[in-house]
Every structure is written in C-alpha cells, then in structure tokens.
Design a protein around this motif. Sequence first.
Motif, PDB file in Angstrom:
ATOM      1  N   ASN A 144      -1.694   2.698   0.100  1.00  0.00           N
ATOM      2  CA  ASN A 144      -0.932   2.571   1.343  1.00  0.00           C
ATOM      3  C   ASN A 144      -1.005   1.149   1.901  1.00  0.00           C
ATOM      4  O   ASN A 144      -0.005   0.587   2.366  1.00  0.00           O
ATOM      5  N   LEU A 145      -2.185   0.536   1.835  1.00  0.00           N
ATOM      6  CA  LEU A 145      -2.324  -0.847   2.294  1.00  0.00           C
ATOM      7  C   LEU A 145      -1.499  -1.792   1.417  1.00  0.00           C
ATOM      8  O   LEU A 145      -0.894  -2.744   1.931  1.00  0.00           O
ATOM      9  N   THR A 146      -1.474  -1.543   0.130  1.00  0.00           N
ATOM     10  CA  THR A 146      -0.693  -2.391  -0.766  1.00  0.00           C
ATOM     11  C   THR A 146       0.797  -2.293  -0.455  1.00  0.00           C
ATOM     12  O   THR A 146       1.511  -3.310  -0.435  1.00  0.00           O
ATOM     13  N   VAL A 147       1.281  -1.096  -0.189  1.00  0.00           N
ATOM     14  CA  VAL A 147       2.698  -0.912   0.129  1.00  0.00           C
ATOM     15  C   VAL A 147       3.038  -1.589   1.454  1.00  0.00           C
ATOM     16  O   VAL A 147       4.071  -2.255   1.579  1.00  0.00           O
ATOM     17  N   VAL A 148       2.190  -1.424   2.463  1.00  0.00           N
ATOM     18  CA  VAL A 148       2.443  -2.060   3.762  1.00  0.00           C
ATOM     19  C   VAL A 148       2.442  -3.578   3.617  1.00  0.00           C
ATOM     20  O   VAL A 148       3.296  -4.279   4.180  1.00  0.00           O
ATOM     21  N   SER A 149       1.494  -4.110   2.862  1.00  0.00           N
ATOM     22  CA  SER A 149       1.448  -5.554   2.633  1.00  0.00           C
ATOM     23  C   SER A 149       2.702  -6.035   1.923  1.00  0.00           C
ATOM     24  O   SER A 149       3.280  -7.078   2.269  1.00  0.00           O
ATOM     25  N   SER A 150       3.159  -5.287   0.919  1.00  0.00           N
ATOM     26  CA  SER A 150       4.376  -5.655   0.199  1.00  0.00           C
ATOM     27  C   SER A 150       5.600  -5.576   1.101  1.00  0.00           C
ATOM     28  O   SER A 150       6.509  -6.402   1.001  1.00  0.00           O
ATOM     29  N   PHE A 151       5.619  -4.600   1.989  1.00  0.00           N
ATOM     30  CA  PHE A 151       6.731  -4.444   2.928  1.00  0.00           C
ATOM     31  C   PHE A 151       6.865  -5.666   3.839  1.00  0.00           C
ATOM     32  O   PHE A 151       7.964  -6.209   4.033  1.00  0.00           O
ATOM     33  N   TYR A 152       5.751  -6.135   4.373  1.00  0.00           N
ATOM     34  CA  TYR A 152       5.797  -7.288   5.274  1.00  0.00           C
ATOM     35  C   TYR A 152       6.005  -8.590   4.506  1.00  0.00           C
ATOM     36  O   TYR A 152       6.599  -9.530   5.035  1.00  0.00           O
ATOM     37  N   ALA A 153       5.518  -8.660   3.269  1.00  0.00           N
ATOM     38  CA  ALA A 153       5.796  -9.840   2.460  1.00  0.00           C
ATOM     39  C   ALA A 153       7.281  -9.948   2.149  1.00  0.00           C
ATOM     40  O   ALA A 153       7.857 -11.053   2.130  1.00  0.00           O
ATOM     41  N   PHE A 154       7.922  -8.810   1.910  1.00  0.00           N
ATOM     42  CA  PHE A 154       9.367  -8.803   1.655  1.00  0.00           C
ATOM     43  C   PHE A 154      10.140  -9.306   2.869  1.00  0.00           C
ATOM     44  O   PHE A 154      11.040 -10.149   2.750  1.00  0.00           O
TER      45      PHE A 154
END
Length: 296
Positions: free
Chosen positions: A220-230
């Motif tokens: 979940n942390l990885t997905v959230v981080s990827s979301f904000y990086a996008f």
Amino acid sequence: MLSPTEPASVRKSIPQVDFELDDLDADEEKYLDFYRQVAVREDMLVPLAEHHTPNGAHSWSVNCTFSGSLSGDEVNTREPELRDLYRELIEGKANVPRVGSVVELETVHPRYAVLDAFGVVVEPVASYLRELALDDNRPLTSRSYAYDMLRWHRLLWFLGVAWEQATEAEASALVGWLRAAENPQRGRKNRDAPPPGSVNLRTGKRYLKAGYAPTTINHNLTVVSSFYAFHRHHNRGPLVNPVPESRAQRQVLAHRTPDAIMPVFRRARLRQRVRQTDPRAIPDGVPLCGVGDLRG
C-alpha cells in the motif's frame, strides 16, 4: 544542496563548482551533521536534477526541501480534535468508514476505477490507473492498485484532507490504522473454519492473521508513493512525497549493474519488517497421495 559521492579531496579540485554552503563543504559527515542541525532528513529532500558519469564512479544531485511537510511526530502542531483523531487511528482506537468502491469499467485504459461515497469517479486515481494500464500492466495489477488507492482515499476522506495536501502524517496514520485494523477479507462464514492465525496441523503452515499482513502494508505504501510520484511528474500534488523513501538506496541502485549482488539496506521509515519464511514443501509426515496414478 549539492551532494557528490566522490572523495572530498577530488571534489575540491573542481573550480567551476562551489560546494561551500555556510562554511560547510561537501564532506559526507559534515553535510549529515548539517541535516541534524537543521532537523532535515535526507528523505525530505526532493531531487530536482541528477547527473551520473557513464562509468558510474561519480554522481551529483541537486535537491531542495521546504518547511511545509509534516512527519508522524509533528501531528502535535494540528488542531486538538484532529490531533486526537490521528492518535486514535495510530493506536487502533478509531476505524475508517468503508465508503467508496472499486468498479470495473467498460474501457480498457483504465479497466478499473475508484468511486467516492457519492458514486463519482476519483479523477486523480483514474488518470494514475490509466497510465498504469498504458504501461502494459495486467488488469489484475490495476485492480490491486485501485484497492490500495481506495484504502488511502478512505483515510483522507475520514481525516478531511485533500489528496494534494497529504503529508507524512497521513502516511503514518495509514500504517498505524492498518497495523491495528482487522482485514475484512479474513472473515469466516463457516463456524468450523480454523481461526485466523492458527496453524494447520496437517501442513504445519500458519493461516493468515485477522489483520493486514506486513507485505500488504508495504504494498500500500509503494502504491501511494507511486501515485504521488506520477502526479509530481505532471506538476500536480505536494512537492514532497508523503511516503518516506530511502534516498541512499535509490542513489546506490542507480549505479548497480544487473549482475552485481543486491546490497542490503535499512528499511525506509514506515516500512514493515517482513519475516523470511521457508519455501513451500510437502511435510515428511504427509503421504504422497496420487503418486501412483502418475504416468510418465
């Protein structure tokens, strides 16, 4: 701040680059001490530009930070009512309402979408999932990411925080909530079913616990981080990613060759420790049923 990784003696011989900042040169120990003096962590720095030499021997990066980010320990600066709500979430004394849903669309890009409590598509998530589908990821990957984004937005809706204003305080609240909350997928409809977390006497394997597994929280942390990086790539959202990352790991892996041994790093903050398990195998006491029916 410029932070080259080459030896200090070599760096000072380059006249066109000034590594001096308030009597602080680019020596690693000195700039780490500077971080401690101004209470800035390396993972709070946003990389604006990076340069790597072709042979991977040297690296430079230009980073910036700002004073608007909040860590989990800085929740005390918020309003008393909101501060108590964050603490209740982290301590597992509050539960996030299960509003919103993930639906399958008729379109291919994206295949899935996240709806809010009113049945409206959450557009920031839709654009992220569309990019994920265009990157040739499987539909089930988009579905998994959609549920992670739904879990994150449920937390933001509960706290009354807009997605573009999220900070590390919300990421800490997410981890604390998932560590204490029960996973609804672990419910047992059959009364005779073994309880979550118990051990299967036949195979010796342990059933999943009632809560969220450490791998689920890290995912979940990885997905959230990827979301904000996008969204940061498209100049949207906060400047600092709410999910902390290991900057040292990112810099070292930038120079790693494919055949090199994977180095061991300390876990980034908020990341959960995952227990190393043995490979799946058939216990010695279990007979190999059906082996005689196999034909070569």
